[in-house]
Scaffold this motif. Structure first.
Motif, short mmCIF file in Angstrom:
data_model
loop_
_atom_site.label_atom_id
_atom_site.label_comp_id
_atom_site.label_asym_id
_atom_site.label_seq_id
_atom_site.Cartn_x
_atom_site.Cartn_y
_atom_site.Cartn_z
N PRO A 1 25.49 -71.13 -134.45
CA PRO A 1 25.44 -72.43 -135.14
C PRO A 1 24.94 -73.55 -134.24
N GLN A 2 25.29 -73.50 -132.97
CA GLN A 2 24.86 -74.57 -132.07
C GLN A 2 23.34 -74.65 -131.99
N ALA A 3 22.69 -73.49 -131.92
CA ALA A 3 21.23 -73.47 -131.83
C ALA A 3 20.60 -74.04 -133.10
N ALA B 1 17.90 -78.52 -135.87
CA ALA B 1 17.88 -79.42 -137.02
C ALA B 1 18.15 -80.87 -136.60
N ASP B 2 18.69 -81.05 -135.41
CA ASP B 2 19.16 -82.37 -134.99
C ASP B 2 20.17 -82.87 -136.03
N TYR B 3 21.07 -82.00 -136.37
CA TYR B 3 22.04 -82.26 -137.42
C TYR B 3 23.44 -82.30 -136.81
N GLY C 1 16.06 -65.69 -134.77
CA GLY C 1 17.47 -65.30 -134.76
C GLY C 1 18.43 -66.40 -135.15
N LEU C 2 17.92 -67.40 -135.88
CA LEU C 2 18.78 -68.54 -136.20
C LEU C 2 19.66 -68.31 -137.43
N PHE C 3 19.26 -67.35 -138.24
CA PHE C 3 20.15 -66.98 -139.35
C PHE C 3 19.81 -65.57 -139.78
#
Lengths: 245, 245
Positions: A225-227, A232-234, A211-213
DNA sequence: CGAATTTTTGAACCAATTCAAGTTCGGTGG
DNA sequence: CCACCGAACTTGAATTGGTTCAAAAATTCG
């Protein structure tokens, strides 16, 4: 078939966007003179051919990408280019363009003559400063992509790519109700993050199932977006207003 | 213990090297005023801390490297810095330095104030042009490193790294009878090319046995540059003279 | 509709990682 | 000068994340 003339730089629609800094009328007049040609390309056409001497361009509309290839055909996409991005500086210290640039969608670009670049610095140091800004900014993107290719695993790489592209599209006002155009094929994604096509597909499906995109009819949305950022550690945050030439 | 004073910029020993372009006395005088401090660092010390606002630096002597880390400690070296290289532009569009810079050997750097950068463009557009040149050039290096990390295999990556570093050292006149200082540990190499330490070691031994380089007492030599170039598929040729600020 | 491109999936394989010891090198202090 | 220590290098073995191969399903487009 007669293409619509682009507006003069002073009425450039990009300048209205919140993402860009404003310039003085004098500066814009200079840019107008500096501009040599308004180019239109179909998806897949080359803006800059690898190894050839290239001019300077600002992306006016559409998407493109910069890439390099090895002699056996392996391709690495260095970065994606969106409206307002400036290309062509990369070969200043080098003999012939060290990269190619290809249109990802139908696109338009403002072409400037490399030989005039020096005049820009001389007559409008402020614009010279802007050019440096754009060069440095592009480098920051490549730095981040190198971190991905070198040290992130497959999931993290794809998450980081989706994250930046979505963020960039949103910043340019290209998103409407949470979705933006997303013209990349999985092959482009694979070449950008340094994975094989097959593994890119498997990893994307996984992130999708998490469910990330969401990706439907060529449009991307990122419900959480937070997840995605966390995976991604971005954490890169860009300044709200950047120069436009 | 009193360190030797560095010479004024007009007598900078780097300027005598064939690798660098010359500047007018006025430009050099400006650079002298622009220069805020002459920094000396021991190997391992930080020149720029990741995330902190950074100033601008020209490497005066010694080696350093730019890197990024992920939050769990994985590190990616973005590029190595040698005398004459300029750092600090990368965070122009971003909030806080998106990378760290660490001394690889004892080194010295000329520090400039970021706030003065605009004056440089205003008073000496030619120097502004040079700054852009340096930024673009650094990007070309990162582009190449991204191609390595994304698309070259282990042997090719290490060959490409050795190739550039040797070439750069030679261009700076740092090599004598075919050997140059080579202060990297295998961990640095691993972090630069995006491999594990163990695999880096095994791959280096292999290339060593193939006779592609020699490394003894911290000095590197490349007996057959063509063979190394071919293995790496590395053909980038840099222009002979570059700006120095 | 049919052809071409893109996406998806399974299975076999391999390049690179991780784990676990050594070994060698450089420096330091007795 | 030698014994010792920590850092850097080396090697083998087991494992795994990713690649390659192969083929099918879905989508796009003329």
């Amino acid at each position: 078939m007669n293409p619509v003339q682009p507006p003069p730089c002073l009425q450039c629609p990009l300048r209205d966007k919140a993402a860009f800094r404003s310039n003085s009328p004098q500066e814009i007049a200079f840019i107008q003179r500096f501009k040599r040609q308004h180019k239109r390309l179909e998806a897949g056409e080359a803006l800059v051919r690898e190894g050839a001497r290239s001019e300077l361009y600002t992306i006016y509309s559409g998407w493109a990408f910069r890439y390099k290839t090895l002699s056996d055909g392996r391709r690495q996409i260095l970065n994606f280019l969106l409206p307002g991005d400036f290309v062509g500086l990369q070969d200043l210290g080098i003999d012939g363009a060290p990269h190619g640039v290809e249109a990802l969608t139908a696109m338009e670009a403002c072409q400037f003559t490399r030989d005039e670049l020096w005049n820009l610095y001389r007559e409008h140091p402020s614009l010279g400063f802007d050019v440096t800004w754009l060069a440095a900014h592009e480098e920051a993107h490549v730095d981040e992509n190198l971190l991905s290719a070198g040290r992130r695993n497959a999931e993290e790489r794809i998450a980081a790519l989706m994250m930046t592209l979505f963020k960039r599209a949103v910043a340019l006002g290209l998103a409407h109700d949470g979705r933006c155009d997303f013209p990349l094929t999985q092959q482009h994604i694979a070449d950008a993050v340094g994975l094989s096509l097959v593994h890119t597909n498997k990893t994307m499906r996984k992130l999708y199932r998490m469910g990330l995109f969401e990706l439907a009819e060529g449009r991307l949305s990122v419900p959480n977006p937070q997840a995605l950022r966390r995976l991604a550690d971005y954490w890169l945050v860009e300044l709200p207003r950047r120069p436009l030439i």
